[in-house]
Scaffold this motif. Structure first.
Motif, PDB file in Angstrom:
ATOM      1  N   TRP A 179      19.739 -10.119  33.476  1.00 50.68           N
ATOM      2  CA  TRP A 179      18.720 -10.321  32.453  1.00 50.68           C
ATOM      3  C   TRP A 179      18.815  -9.209  31.416  1.00 50.68           C
ATOM      4  CZ3 TRP A 179      14.857  -6.722  31.422  1.00 50.68           C
ATOM      5  CH2 TRP A 179      14.697  -5.694  32.360  1.00 50.68           C
ATOM      6  N   SER A 238      15.005 -12.303  28.720  1.00 49.94           N
ATOM      7  CA  SER A 238      15.888 -13.464  28.833  1.00 49.94           C
ATOM      8  C   SER A 238      15.698 -14.265  30.111  1.00 49.94           C
ATOM      9  CB  SER A 238      17.349 -13.023  28.745  1.00 49.94           C
ATOM     10  OG  SER A 238      17.691 -12.226  29.867  1.00 49.94           O
ATOM     11  N   GLU A 239      15.339 -13.617  31.207  1.00 49.84           N
ATOM     12  CA  GLU A 239      15.177 -14.294  32.497  1.00 49.84           C
ATOM     13  C   GLU A 239      14.056 -13.603  33.262  1.00 49.84           C
ATOM     14  OE1 GLU A 239      14.863 -16.405  35.509  1.00 49.84           O
ATOM     15  OE2 GLU A 239      16.328 -17.157  34.098  1.00 49.84           O
TER      16      GLU A 239
END
Length: 179
Positions: A54, A71-72
């Protein structure tokens, strides 16, 4: 392995510095660290990544509230640095709302400790610790639009995303110098 850097926008371009996050416990601490990097209250970006799991971008513009993109989220939730970024507000929970975790759980009637028999795609590696955190990106994917990276581009980044971001900003050389 983690990498964290500050990119401070100056009248001469971007200046990068690697940063140690060991003393940072909250988003407020992180924002203060970013503000210290720019005495003129210019834009500062905090870039954080955990290998290919991430990445996160925190944008601090003067005294404005920080803007965040992760992002994650589920992967970041398993990281002490990611937990700093995943605030209740970012995750859509009311601060201090203990019921928010219960609302997000999949209460299917199984007893505590009894394994669920479900889809093979369930995230067994989570161990249940990040159930209240969504998989995928969270935050403001448009936080870099005025700097030349639109939301669609940011959402599509994979791999060495921080280098891609720095390249688009014209700061790849200064970021690589602190890597």
């Amino acid at each position: 392995m983690y990498f964290a850097a500050l990119l401070a926008r100056t009248e001469d371009g971007w200046e990068a510095s690697d940063t140690e996050l060991d003393d940072v416990e909250t988003l407020s601490d992180l924002a203060d660290l970013a503000r210290e990097a720019s005495p003129d209250e210019d834009t500062v970006l905090v870039l954080i990544e955990q290998e290919d799991a991430w990445f996160g971008v925190v944008r601090v513009d003067g005294e404005d509230d920080p803007r965040i993109y992760v992002s994650e989220a589920a992967a970041a939730a398993r990281s002490s640095y990611g937990e700093i970024l995943l605030t209740d507000e970012l995750l859509g929970r009311e601060p201090g709302d203990d019921d928010a975790d219960l609302d997000a759980l999949d209460l299917d009637g199984t007893e505590d400790g009894e394994p669920e028999h479900g889809d093979a795609d369930d995230d067994a590696e989570d161990g249940g610790s990040a159930e209240a955190v969504p998989h995928g990106p969270v935050g403001d994917p448009g936080l870099l639009e005025d700097l030349g990276i639109d939301a669609k581009e940011l959402l599509a980044l994979e791999g060495d995303a921080l280098s891609t971001i720095a390249d688009a900003l014209g700061a790849a050389d200064v970021l690589e110098a602190v890597r």
